[in-house]
Design a protein around this motif. Structure first.
Motif, PDB file in Angstrom:
ATOM      1  N   MET A 158      83.845  25.066  47.391  1.00  9.44           N
ATOM      2  CA  MET A 158      83.446  23.720  47.905  1.00  9.44           C
ATOM      3  C   MET A 158      84.908  23.319  48.732  1.00  9.44           C
ATOM      4  O   MET A 158      85.839  23.782  48.114  1.00  9.44           O
ATOM      5  N   GLY A 159      84.978  22.399  49.446  1.00  7.48           N
ATOM      6  CA  GLY A 159      85.924  21.719  50.221  1.00  7.48           C
ATOM      7  C   GLY A 159      86.746  21.255  48.898  1.00  7.48           C
ATOM      8  O   GLY A 159      86.260  20.696  48.232  1.00  7.48           O
ATOM      9  N   THR A 160      88.297  21.442  49.261  1.00  6.93           N
ATOM     10  CA  THR A 160      89.045  20.926  48.364  1.00  6.93           C
ATOM     11  C   THR A 160      88.977  19.194  48.268  1.00  6.93           C
ATOM     12  O   THR A 160      89.154  18.693  47.008  1.00  6.93           O
ATOM     13  N   LYS A 161      88.881  18.729  49.330  1.00  5.44           N
ATOM     14  CA  LYS A 161      88.731  17.154  49.219  1.00  5.44           C
ATOM     15  C   LYS A 161      87.484  16.802  48.657  1.00  5.44           C
ATOM     16  O   LYS A 161      87.319  16.035  47.664  1.00  5.44           O
ATOM     17  N   GLY A 162      86.340  17.542  48.854  1.00  3.12           N
ATOM     18  CA  GLY A 162      85.019  17.211  48.250  1.00  3.12           C
ATOM     19  C   GLY A 162      84.911  17.420  46.726  1.00  3.12           C
ATOM     20  O   GLY A 162      84.183  16.673  46.212  1.00  3.12           O
ATOM     21  N   LYS A 163      85.893  18.336  46.343  1.00  5.65           N
ATOM     22  CA  LYS A 163      85.899  18.634  44.922  1.00  5.65           C
ATOM     23  C   LYS A 163      86.622  17.574  44.179  1.00  5.65           C
ATOM     24  O   LYS A 163      86.620  17.115  43.128  1.00  5.65           O
ATOM     25  N   ALA A 164      87.911  17.033  45.012  1.00  5.62           N
ATOM     26  CA  ALA A 164      89.006  16.260  44.376  1.00  5.62           C
ATOM     27  C   ALA A 164      88.413  14.887  44.108  1.00  5.62           C
ATOM     28  O   ALA A 164      88.821  14.129  43.022  1.00  5.62           O
ATOM     29  N   ILE A 165      87.378  14.248  44.780  1.00  4.60           N
ATOM     30  CA  ILE A 165      86.760  13.073  44.597  1.00  4.60           C
ATOM     31  C   ILE A 165      85.736  13.046  43.573  1.00  4.60           C
ATOM     32  O   ILE A 165      85.306  11.996  43.058  1.00  4.60           O
ATOM     33  N   VAL A 166      85.474  14.253  42.864  1.00  6.57           N
ATOM     34  CA  VAL A 166      84.577  14.235  41.652  1.00  6.57           C
ATOM     35  C   VAL A 166      85.348  13.816  40.401  1.00  6.57           C
ATOM     36  O   VAL A 166      86.579  14.478  39.927  1.00  6.57           O
ATOM     37  N   GLY A 167      84.786  12.531  39.841  1.00  4.58           N
ATOM     38  CA  GLY A 167      85.419  12.067  38.466  1.00  4.58           C
ATOM     39  C   GLY A 167      84.947  12.459  37.414  1.00  4.58           C
ATOM     40  O   GLY A 167      85.780  11.913  36.471  1.00  4.58           O
ATOM     41  N   ILE A 168      84.313  13.768  37.232  1.00  2.00           N
ATOM     42  CA  ILE A 168      84.089  14.069  35.907  1.00  2.00           C
ATOM     43  C   ILE A 168      84.731  15.603  36.139  1.00  2.00           C
ATOM     44  O   ILE A 168      84.585  16.288  37.142  1.00  2.00           O
ATOM     45  N   ARG A 169      84.341  16.125  34.895  1.00  2.00           N
ATOM     46  CA  ARG A 169      84.698  17.673  34.802  1.00  2.00           C
ATOM     47  C   ARG A 169      83.938  18.390  35.215  1.00  2.00           C
ATOM     48  O   ARG A 169      82.456  18.511  34.868  1.00  2.00           O
ATOM     49  N   ILE A 170      84.275  19.328  36.413  1.00  2.00           N
ATOM     50  CA  ILE A 170      83.297  19.913  37.070  1.00  2.00           C
ATOM     51  C   ILE A 170      82.427  21.000  36.498  1.00  2.00           C
ATOM     52  O   ILE A 170      81.297  21.127  36.626  1.00  2.00           O
ATOM     53  N   ASN A 171      83.166  21.671  35.514  1.00  2.25           N
ATOM     54  CA  ASN A 171      82.434  22.593  34.552  1.00  2.25           C
ATOM     55  C   ASN A 171      81.671  22.042  33.915  1.00  2.25           C
ATOM     56  O   ASN A 171      80.389  22.502  33.578  1.00  2.25           O
ATOM     57  N   ASP A 172      81.737  20.784  33.364  1.00  7.12           N
ATOM     58  CA  ASP A 172      80.509  20.206  32.504  1.00  7.12           C
ATOM     59  C   ASP A 172      79.388  19.743  33.495  1.00  7.12           C
ATOM     60  O   ASP A 172      77.888  19.960  33.139  1.00  7.12           O
ATOM     61  N   LEU A 173      79.878  19.330  34.719  1.00  4.08           N
ATOM     62  CA  LEU A 173      78.763  19.028  35.514  1.00  4.08           C
ATOM     63  C   LEU A 173      77.808  19.875  35.985  1.00  4.08           C
ATOM     64  O   LEU A 173      76.707  20.107  36.052  1.00  4.08           O
ATOM     65  N   ILE A 174      78.565  21.353  36.170  1.00  7.57           N
ATOM     66  CA  ILE A 174      77.863  22.489  36.624  1.00  7.57           C
ATOM     67  C   ILE A 174      76.706  22.699  35.608  1.00  7.57           C
ATOM     68  O   ILE A 174      75.791  23.283  35.675  1.00  7.57           O
ATOM     69  N   LYS A 175      77.220  22.730  34.290  1.00  9.32           N
ATOM     70  CA  LYS A 175      76.344  23.270  33.172  1.00  9.32           C
ATOM     71  C   LYS A 175      74.936  22.309  33.137  1.00  9.32           C
ATOM     72  O   LYS A 175      74.033  22.962  33.077  1.00  9.32           O
ATOM     73  N   LEU A 176      75.475  20.979  33.365  1.00  2.89           N
ATOM     74  CA  LEU A 176      74.217  20.093  33.413  1.00  2.89           C
ATOM     75  C   LEU A 176      73.130  20.745  34.486  1.00  2.89           C
ATOM     76  O   LEU A 176      72.115  20.462  34.205  1.00  2.89           O
ATOM     77  N   LEU A 177      73.783  20.898  35.530  1.00  2.00           N
ATOM     78  CA  LEU A 177      72.981  21.058  36.704  1.00  2.00           C
ATOM     79  C   LEU A 177      72.237  22.316  36.656  1.00  2.00           C
ATOM     80  O   LEU A 177      71.263  22.480  36.955  1.00  2.00           O
ATOM     81  N   ASN A 178      72.828  23.441  35.860  1.00  2.00           N
ATOM     82  CA  ASN A 178      72.273  24.719  35.579  1.00  2.00           C
ATOM     83  C   ASN A 178      71.074  24.447  34.593  1.00  2.00           C
ATOM     84  O   ASN A 178      70.016  25.261  34.783  1.00  2.00           O
ATOM     85  N   SER A 179      71.281  23.649  33.494  1.00  2.00           N
ATOM     86  CA  SER A 179      69.928  23.071  32.831  1.00  2.00           C
ATOM     87  C   SER A 179      68.854  22.818  33.440  1.00  2.00           C
ATOM     88  O   SER A 179      67.682  23.039  33.485  1.00  2.00           O
ATOM     89  N   ALA A 180      69.257  21.749  34.555  1.00  2.00           N
ATOM     90  CA  ALA A 180      68.316  21.197  35.223  1.00  2.00           C
ATOM     91  C   ALA A 180      67.606  22.175  36.244  1.00  2.00           C
ATOM     92  O   ALA A 180      66.408  22.186  36.561  1.00  2.00           O
ATOM     93  N   LEU A 181      68.461  23.116  36.791  1.00  4.10           N
ATOM     94  CA  LEU A 181      67.969  24.157  37.681  1.00  4.10           C
ATOM     95  C   LEU A 181      67.072  25.155  36.954  1.00  4.10           C
ATOM     96  O   LEU A 181      65.767  25.408  37.348  1.00  4.10           O
ATOM     97  N   ALA A 182      67.223  25.201  35.895  1.00  3.57           N
ATOM     98  CA  ALA A 182      66.267  26.306  35.003  1.00  3.57           C
ATOM     99  C   ALA A 182      64.991  25.487  34.636  1.00  3.57           C
ATOM    100  O   ALA A 182      63.814  25.953  34.686  1.00  3.57           O
ATOM    101  N   ASP A 183      65.105  23.795  34.461  1.00  5.46           N
ATOM    102  CA  ASP A 183      63.906  23.234  34.218  1.00  5.46           C
ATOM    103  C   ASP A 183      62.969  23.281  35.468  1.00  5.46           C
ATOM    104  O   ASP A 183      61.819  23.285  35.364  1.00  5.46           O
TER     105      ASP A 183
END
Ligand code: FE
Ligand code: FE
Ligand code: MG
Length: 166
Positions: free
Chosen positions: A1-26
């Motif tokens: 991901m672009g560095t700026k695009g990543k920098a503006i995410v205000g929560i821990r990206i690994n936590d978010l990825i985990k949540l999104l992967n659970s949603a993807l499985a759903d």
């Protein structure tokens, strides 16, 4: 991901990825549950139900595209094997072992209600923190709310029809 695009995410990206992967499985499990449900469903009004189930299956697949795209944007890896779906999903998979229309509709309603809760949580978590994921989750949640309503309306029609034959 672009560095700026990543920098503006205000929560821990690994936590978010985990949540999104659970949603993807759903989403994948919901897709298959609808798709196979449309194949095996039996009973009165099944033509109307099949049309709705197939529409919803297509929506769930589109949701899987959206969620996996965001995971990749965030620098994560989307779940790579179907075996992982069962392990990380929130909503699980309800096999339509009883193909009777009422039972299939009830199972899918349960799945939609779980999906609504999942996206409502992601919406709350990303509000003011990650507007790209927020916007995606709102869009998906809007579809899931519509799905629940469609299925409950079908179930209601089915019950009304049954009563009219008594
Ligand atoms: Fe979905
Ligand atoms: Fe849905
Ligand atoms: Mg629909």
């Amino acid at each position: 991901m672009g560095t700026k695009g990543k920098a503006i995410v205000g929560i821990r990206i690994n936590d978010l990825i985990k949540l999104l992967n659970s949603a993807l499985a759903d989403e994948w499990q919901a897709y298959y549950q609808y798709w196979i449900g449309a194949k095996v469903i039996k009973g009165p009004m099944k033509e109307a139900a099949i049309a709705e189930l197939l529409q919803h299956a297509a929506d769930e697949l589109r949701h899987a595209e959206m969620v996996s795209g965001r995971i990749i944007q965030l620098g994560g890896t989307p779940v790579l094997t179907p075996v992982e779906w069962a392990k990380v999903s929130n909503c699980g998979y309800d096999a339509p072992k009883d193909p009777f229309i009422k039972k299939v509709l009830q199972q899918n309603i349960k799945g939609e209600q779980c999906a609504i809760e999942v996206y409502n949580q992601i919406v709350k978590l990303t509000k003011d923190k990650d507007l790209v994921t927020f916007n995606m989750a709102v869009q998906i949640m809007t579809d899931e709310v519509e799905h629940e309503e469609d299925l409950q309306a079908l179930l209601e029609d089915f019950e009304t029809m049954k009563r009219s034959f008594k």
